[in-house]
Structure formats: C-alpha cells, structure tokens
Design an enzyme around this catalytic site. Structure first.
Site, PDB file in Angstrom:
ATOM      1  N   GLU A 239      55.972 -16.123   0.610  1.00  0.00           N
ATOM      2  CA  GLU A 239      55.603 -13.909   0.296  1.00  0.00           C
ATOM      3  C   GLU A 239      56.618 -13.405   0.187  1.00  0.00           C
ATOM      4  O   GLU A 239      57.594 -13.679   1.024  1.00  0.00           O
ATOM      5  CB  GLU A 239      55.122 -13.948   2.059  1.00  0.00           C
ATOM      6  CG  GLU A 239      54.197 -14.957   2.473  1.00  0.00           C
ATOM      7  CD  GLU A 239      52.895 -15.129   1.929  1.00  0.00           C
ATOM      8  OE1 GLU A 239      53.033 -13.843   1.766  1.00  0.00           O
ATOM      9  OE2 GLU A 239      51.975 -15.551   2.030  1.00  0.00           O
TER      10      GLU A 239
ATOM     11  N   GLY B 264      60.234 -13.449   1.925  1.00  0.00           N
ATOM     12  CA  GLY B 264      61.344 -12.535   1.019  1.00  0.00           C
ATOM     13  C   GLY B 264      61.554 -12.064  -0.677  1.00  0.00           C
ATOM     14  O   GLY B 264      60.435 -12.211  -0.721  1.00  0.00           O
ATOM     15  N   SER B 265      63.112 -12.606  -0.387  1.00  0.00           N
ATOM     16  CA  SER B 265      62.532 -11.547  -2.295  1.00  0.00           C
ATOM     17  C   SER B 265      61.757 -12.660  -3.328  1.00  0.00           C
ATOM     18  O   SER B 265      61.937 -14.088  -2.890  1.00  0.00           O
ATOM     19  CB  SER B 265      63.684 -11.470  -3.207  1.00  0.00           C
ATOM     20  OG  SER B 265      64.805 -12.190  -2.533  1.00  0.00           O
ATOM     21  N   THR B 266      61.255 -12.266  -4.705  1.00  0.00           N
ATOM     22  CA  THR B 266      60.923 -13.628  -5.826  1.00  0.00           C
ATOM     23  C   THR B 266      62.470 -14.500  -5.623  1.00  0.00           C
ATOM     24  O   THR B 266      62.324 -15.066  -6.375  1.00  0.00           O
ATOM     25  CB  THR B 266      60.550 -12.614  -6.389  1.00  0.00           C
ATOM     26  OG1 THR B 266      58.927 -12.011  -6.021  1.00  0.00           O
ATOM     27  CG2 THR B 266      60.354 -13.807  -7.355  1.00  0.00           C
TER      28      THR B 266
ATOM     29  N   LYS C 284      65.504 -18.464  10.844  1.00  0.00           N
ATOM     30  CA  LYS C 284      66.352 -18.113  10.939  1.00  0.00           C
ATOM     31  C   LYS C 284      65.651 -16.227  10.246  1.00  0.00           C
ATOM     32  O   LYS C 284      65.399 -16.080   9.811  1.00  0.00           O
ATOM     33  CB  LYS C 284      67.215 -18.466   9.433  1.00  0.00           C
ATOM     34  CG  LYS C 284      68.533 -17.776   9.338  1.00  0.00           C
ATOM     35  CD  LYS C 284      69.002 -18.157   7.900  1.00  0.00           C
ATOM     36  CE  LYS C 284      69.101 -17.193   6.768  1.00  0.00           C
ATOM     37  NZ  LYS C 284      69.061 -15.717   7.479  1.00  0.00           N
TER      38      LYS C 284
ATOM     39  N   CYS D  91      56.640  -4.521   0.845  1.00  0.00           N
ATOM     40  CA  CYS D  91      56.172  -5.705  -0.083  1.00  0.00           C
ATOM     41  C   CYS D  91      55.517  -5.316  -0.407  1.00  0.00           C
ATOM     42  O   CYS D  91      55.588  -5.481  -2.010  1.00  0.00           O
ATOM     43  CB  CYS D  91      55.913  -7.118   0.771  1.00  0.00           C
ATOM     44  SG  CYS D  91      55.058  -7.049   1.715  1.00  0.00           S
TER      45      CYS D  91
ATOM     46  N   GLU E  97      60.991  -4.736  -9.147  1.00  0.00           N
ATOM     47  CA  GLU E  97      60.100  -3.730  -6.995  1.00  0.00           C
ATOM     48  C   GLU E  97      61.830  -2.943  -6.841  1.00  0.00           C
ATOM     49  O   GLU E  97      63.083  -3.632  -6.888  1.00  0.00           O
ATOM     50  CB  GLU E  97      60.728  -5.518  -6.187  1.00  0.00           C
ATOM     51  CG  GLU E  97      60.457  -4.659  -5.025  1.00  0.00           C
ATOM     52  CD  GLU E  97      60.078  -5.833  -3.642  1.00  0.00           C
ATOM     53  OE1 GLU E  97      60.527  -6.837  -4.136  1.00  0.00           O
ATOM     54  OE2 GLU E  97      59.201  -5.777  -3.288  1.00  0.00           O
TER      55      GLU E  97
ATOM     56  N   GLY F 174      63.281 -16.705  -3.327  1.00  0.00           N
ATOM     57  CA  GLY F 174      61.738 -18.133  -2.766  1.00  0.00           C
ATOM     58  C   GLY F 174      62.192 -18.877  -4.251  1.00  0.00           C
ATOM     59  O   GLY F 174      61.452 -19.887  -3.997  1.00  0.00           O
TER      60      GLY F 174
HETATM   61  P1  NAD Z   1      65.831 -11.624   1.066  1.00  0.00           P
HETATM   62  O1  NAD Z   1      64.760 -12.531  -0.263  1.00  0.00           O
HETATM   63  O2  NAD Z   1      67.370 -11.141   0.115  1.00  0.00           O
HETATM   64  O3  NAD Z   1      66.110 -12.109   2.246  1.00  0.00           O
HETATM   65  C1  NAD Z   1      65.411 -13.169   3.022  1.00  0.00           C
HETATM   66  C2  NAD Z   1      65.834 -14.085   3.719  1.00  0.00           C
HETATM   67  O4  NAD Z   1      65.560 -15.106   3.014  1.00  0.00           O
HETATM   68  C3  NAD Z   1      66.630 -13.705   4.752  1.00  0.00           C
HETATM   69  O5  NAD Z   1      66.605 -14.290   6.227  1.00  0.00           O
HETATM   70  C4  NAD Z   1      68.138 -14.021   4.083  1.00  0.00           C
HETATM   71  O6  NAD Z   1      69.265 -14.556   4.947  1.00  0.00           O
HETATM   72  C5  NAD Z   1      67.622 -15.101   3.060  1.00  0.00           C
HETATM   73  N1  NAD Z   1      68.207 -16.441   2.195  1.00  0.00           N
HETATM   74  C6  NAD Z   1      68.863 -15.854   1.263  1.00  0.00           C
HETATM   75  N2  NAD Z   1      69.644 -15.997   0.197  1.00  0.00           N
HETATM   76  C7  NAD Z   1      68.718 -17.750   0.438  1.00  0.00           C
HETATM   77  C8  NAD Z   1      68.850 -19.043   0.233  1.00  0.00           C
HETATM   78  N3  NAD Z   1      69.510 -19.088  -0.795  1.00  0.00           N
HETATM   79  N4  NAD Z   1      68.248 -19.681   1.106  1.00  0.00           N
HETATM   80  C9  NAD Z   1      67.714 -19.914   2.269  1.00  0.00           C
HETATM   81  N5  NAD Z   1      67.676 -18.263   2.503  1.00  0.00           N
HETATM   82  C10 NAD Z   1      67.996 -17.282   1.946  1.00  0.00           C
HETATM   83  O7  NAD Z   1      64.060 -10.636   1.162  1.00  0.00           O
HETATM   84  P2  NAD Z   1      65.109  -9.244   2.313  1.00  0.00           P
HETATM   85  O8  NAD Z   1      66.457  -8.726   1.038  1.00  0.00           O
HETATM   86  O9  NAD Z   1      65.736 -10.112   3.491  1.00  0.00           O
HETATM   87  O10 NAD Z   1      63.575  -9.093   1.882  1.00  0.00           O
HETATM   88  C11 NAD Z   1      62.566  -8.155   1.338  1.00  0.00           C
HETATM   89  C12 NAD Z   1      62.264  -8.581   0.691  1.00  0.00           C
HETATM   90  O11 NAD Z   1      61.176  -9.693   0.765  1.00  0.00           O
HETATM   91  C13 NAD Z   1      61.573  -7.919  -0.827  1.00  0.00           C
HETATM   92  O12 NAD Z   1      61.819  -8.388  -2.453  1.00  0.00           O
HETATM   93  C14 NAD Z   1      59.716  -7.775  -0.297  1.00  0.00           C
HETATM   94  O13 NAD Z   1      59.415  -7.450  -1.414  1.00  0.00           O
HETATM   95  C15 NAD Z   1      59.806  -9.320   0.444  1.00  0.00           C
HETATM   96  N6  NAD Z   1      58.765  -9.209   1.084  1.00  0.00           N
HETATM   97  C16 NAD Z   1      57.473 -10.135   1.178  1.00  0.00           C
HETATM   98  C17 NAD Z   1      56.974  -9.949   2.434  1.00  0.00           C
HETATM   99  C18 NAD Z   1      55.636 -10.743   1.770  1.00  0.00           C
HETATM  100  O14 NAD Z   1      54.638 -11.412   2.934  1.00  0.00           O
HETATM  101  N7  NAD Z   1      54.973 -10.563   0.918  1.00  0.00           N
HETATM  102  C19 NAD Z   1      56.667  -9.111   3.464  1.00  0.00           C
HETATM  103  C20 NAD Z   1      58.505  -8.854   3.222  1.00  0.00           C
HETATM  104  C21 NAD Z   1      58.939  -8.641   2.723  1.00  0.00           C
END
Ligand code: NAD
Length: 487
Positions: free
Chosen positions: A255, A232-234, A179, A289, A387, A237
C-alpha cells in the site's frame, strides 16, 4: 488507567515472545518531538538478533495458535479492543507528541478497536470451496494460514495500520512480527502493552521498533516470513518487492504513495466541493497517502472556487500545539519531512503561482508549515508529479472533460481520484476512466468505504486490503484437494 502517560513511563522497549526487552546490542534512537524539537524519549532499536528472535518466537507460537478455535482467537481480540478504547486519549497524546497529529478529532484508536471487534467475529467466513464438476471426483479448496507473517507500517496513521494488518493476519491463524515506523513507534509499543494485558499467548504478536535498516530489511529478506503486508512509500515498496524476489518469494501486499486528483465541474455543489477538498489536503497536515494534492477546477467557476478554497483552507487549519484541543493543524512529523516539503514549496514558487503559503519558515520552534496553495502550475513540474506529503495543494483550471481526465491520469500514482458533478453520466464516465484504486464521487479523501477494498493502481501499490474479505484473503494460502471417489 486511561490517563496521559508521564514521559518517564512511556514504553519504548521491544516486545518479543511476550516480554518487553531492550535491544540486544544496547542501541537506541532518539525520538524528537515534532512540536518543539526536544528529545521526547530514547527508543530501543531492534537489532538483527532481535528481529530473528521475534521471527523464531512467532514460528514457535504458530502451530498452537492455529489450533485454537476461531472463538478462542476472537476472544483475545475483544479484550484488546476494550483495552484500546479505555486508553483512547493516551494514544491520542502519544501520537500528538511523536508525529504531531492534533488530539482534536483523533479517531485512530477507536477505529482500530472496531477493526479488532469486527475480525473477532470473522473466523467462520474463512471458507474454501467444493466442486462435483468432475465425474468421479470431489474437489475441495482449503484456506490455510501462511505461518509467520510480517507487517511493516508507516508513521502517519500507525494505530489504524497496526489493527488493519494484525487483526486479519491473526484471525486466520498466522502469527506476526510487526515493525513500527521509527518516526512514530510509541503507539505500537503501547499496543504491545495492551496485547500483554489481553493475555495473547507469547510469540503470537511481536512488536519491534527500528529503522528500515536493520529490522525492516531483515524481515523483508527473512525466509521464515511467508507473507509481508507493507504500507509506506513507493520507494520502500520497491525494495520490499526486491527482497521478496531475492529471498523466499514471500507473498507481499504493498500500500504505497499517491498524488490524487480531484476534479470539480461547474454543476457541482461548489461549497461542498470546497469543504471536501480542503479537508482532503489539510487532514493530518497533508500527510495522508490519498490526499487530493491536485485539484482541477472548470474554467467557468475557477475564480469563485479558488477564493472560497483559500478562505476555507486557512480557516480550518488552526495551527499550533497538537496536544491542545484547540489545534486543528499540527506540525509535520520531523525535520526531514519539513525540509522536503519546503523544497517542494520552492518548486511550486518557480513553476506556479503561490496564493497562500509561507514566505519564510524556520524549524526552530517545531516543524510547522502553514497551508499552501499554488495555482497555474505547469503540468510537468515536479510538484505536480511527485508526492509532497504536506499541506500543499496545486489548483489548476481545465476547459474540457477529455483533457482533464488525461491530466488526472498523467501520474505514476493511482491511489484515489474524485470528481464533483451533478451529472450522473459524467460521474460514471470518470469512475470508469480514472486510473485509481478508489474513486470518490462528490466526496474526496480521506473518505473510504468500510466495506470496499483499498489499494492502488500503478505505482500506488500491489494488492487490496480491507473488509469484508480482501485482507483475510491476503493472509491465507489456497490448497486444492482432489479426492478420487471409487465408482
Ligand atoms: P517509508 O517507506 O519511509 O517507511 C515505511 C516503513 O518502512 C517504516 O516502518 C520504515 O522503517 C520501513 N522501511 C524503510 N526502509 C525499509 C527497507 N529497506 N526495508 C523494509 N522496511 C523499510 O514511508 P513513511 O515515510 O513512513 O510513510 C509515508 C509514505 O507511506 C507515503 O508515501 C504515503 O503515501 C505512504 N502511505 C500509503 C498508504 C496507503 O494505504 N497506500 C497509507 C499511508 C501512507
């Protein structure tokens, strides 16, 4: 073939079981251009039915995929890598339009192609063990695919995450449902087009567009999905970990976010430290990130460092249309991110001293925020703990080594930390003392090792990804086989 896609030909459909389809319930979502707020395209939003169909397709395709030889699986990767390279500028253009990443310096597609090339040859490195340590027995371990796995990726580096997750998942014999992020779905859909051209069997790779609710959540709870790799975000996660524990205890790799410190000592190469840390927070407009969003500089060099940083940070950040080759600093991804960063800037003004940054900004002509620097921000301010994900850096002055390490570690995040010094013993003390998954010595984010694992301490994640074996490892179950040998 590798040119720019006209808007009416941008792929916006779901890719399920080898076919491009519209959402089963007809729902779409608007993708707004971050550079001028216009509606770019309407993207198909995967429904519950679509997500279930994608998992079912992956499940049906998995046994035959696993039965292929590793060379046969790898041959598809090589074709895909070549196609990605051919379409490099198209990926750059799509990312610039949707999430504002400048086309200048775009490298994600080339890096993704390299990843597929690497894993095309990695099949034979998947090995179990054998042991004769128990008399009367030969004991073995097998490494086997989970079956169906899922990948959920963010918007900030989509093509790279697509490759980093799919290539190891597939070469180990799993089939995948990915996704993409609702904020940057176009390059994943484009990759699906190339996957079809490369001839992958139907169902082996399924690509969905949509929000966390519905498709992300359905995947996280799905009982036929046995492993899920998330970036994605904590906050999300945590939800995914909860979904795993409430459903089938699928294996998860998380991650997550960061609040990375960079520490600069008086014996460091000052110019090099400035160049590295300014790039670390400016790259992708700070939407990285591991961006070094907190810089601690030793009192004896603080004035010089800050002056130079201010000059460098404003110079490298040539702000403008991300589709222009002149631009170095694009807009933020969307209105929500723009508003969030502005809120943090207000906190910074309250709790620190803004020496570079916007007096007032409007989103009328795109979500642009100029590079912003705060000095002397109180350590317990929200902007020092959370962040920001924007081109905003806090530079504070430190007096003692012990004190600064404690400050650097005083965060719930632990993704990346760096130290600039010529003293090898001090560098090693910091390498050991930082609570972070990656430590840069005389370098900072986004520099990582191609052959070292990546992942977070504390709230920055669970597990490690990367070459040579961490990602492969995640996508494989381990089975012990105990053979009793007659005497
Ligand atoms: P996000 O958590 O909002 O979204 C990430 C993904 O998760 C998207 O595809 C979103 O649609 C999906 N998602 C959202 N809610 C969900 C749920 N309830 N169940 C399943 N999936 C869901 O993050 P973002 O705004 O897209 O990305 C930015 C974040 O990602 C920042 O916190 C950044 O630090 C982190 N990030 C981490 C790394 C790493 O390698 N550690 C790399 C890049 C980005």
């Amino acid at each position: 073939m590798g040119g720019i896609t006209p808007p009416d030909q941008i792929e916006t459909r779901l890719f399920i079981n080898g076919e491009f389809v519209n959402a089963s319930d007809g729902k779409t979502f608007e993708l707004i251009s971050s550079k001028d707020n216009t509606v770019l395209v309407h993207v198909q939003e995967a429904s519950e039915e679509d997500t279930n169909r994608a998992v079912a397709a992956a499940k049906a395709a998995q046994p035959a995929w696993e039965e292929l030889t590793v060379q046969e699986r790898g041959a598809y990767f090589k074709k895909l890598a070549a196609l990605i390279r051919e379409h490099d500028r198209e990926f750059a253009q799509l990312e610039a339009l949707s999430m504002g990443l400048p086309v200048s310096g775009y490298f994600h597609a080339a890096a993704a192609a390299k990843i597929f090339d690497h894993y095309s040859e990695a099949g034979y490195t998947i090995q179990g063990t054998s042991s004769l340590a128990t008399p009367g027995f030969v004991n073995l371990t097998f490494r086997q695919p989970y079956g169906v796995v899922a990948a959920i990726i963010p918007w900030n580096v989509p093509v790279l995450f697509f490759a980093k997750k799919l290539a190891p998942a597939l070469i180990t014999g799993n089939t995948v449902v990915l996704k993409s992020s609702e904020k940057a779905p176009l390059t994943s859909a484009k990759l699906a087009v190339l996957i079809k051209q490369a001839g992958f069997p139907p169902g082996v790779i399924n690509v969905l567009s949509g929000h966390g609710h519905i498709s992300g959540s359905i995947l996280s709870y799905h009982t036929d999905v046995r492993a899920l790799s998330f970036t994605g975000s904590t906050r999300t996660g945590r939800l995914i970990q909860e979904a795993s524990s409430k459903s089938n205890l699928k294996a998860i790799s998380l991650e997550l976010g960061g609040k990375s410190p960079a520490i600069v000592f008086e014996d460091a190469d000052l110019e090099a430290a400035v160049t590295s840390t300014a790039h670390g927070i400016q790259s992708n407009s700070g939407q990285v990130c591991m961006a070094n969003s907190r810089i601690y500089v030793q009192d004896t060099i603080a004035d010089r460092f800050i002056d130079l940083f201010k000059t460098k940070f404003s110079e490298i950040a040539k702000m403008g249309d991300p589709t222009s080759s002149e631009t170095r600093h694009g807009p933020l991804v969307d209105k929500a991110q723009f508003d969030k960063v502005l809120e943090y800037i207000e906190m910074g003004k309250r709790d620190g001293n803004m020496i570079l940054g916007p007096d007032s900004v409007s989103a009328d002509k795109g979500y642009f925020i100029q590079p912003t620097i705060f000095t002397s921000t109180s350590e317990d301010s929200q902007i020092m703990k959370e962040e920001v994900f924007g081109p905003v850096v806090n530079i504070n002055v430190f007096h003692s080594e012990k004190d600064v390490l404690a400050k650097a570690n005083d965060t719930e995040y632990g993704l990346y930390a760096s130290v600039f010094t010529k003293d090898i013993s001090r560098a090693m003390r910091f390498a050991k003392g930082f609570q972070a998954g990656t430590v840069g010595i005389n370098c900072s984010s986004p520099v990582t090792g191609a052959d070292t694992p990546f992942g977070g301490y504390k709230g920055s994640g669970v597990g490690r990804e990367g070459m040579p074996y961490h990602s492969l490892d995640f996508f494989l179950e381990t089975k012990s086989v105990i053979i009793k040998v007659a005497g």
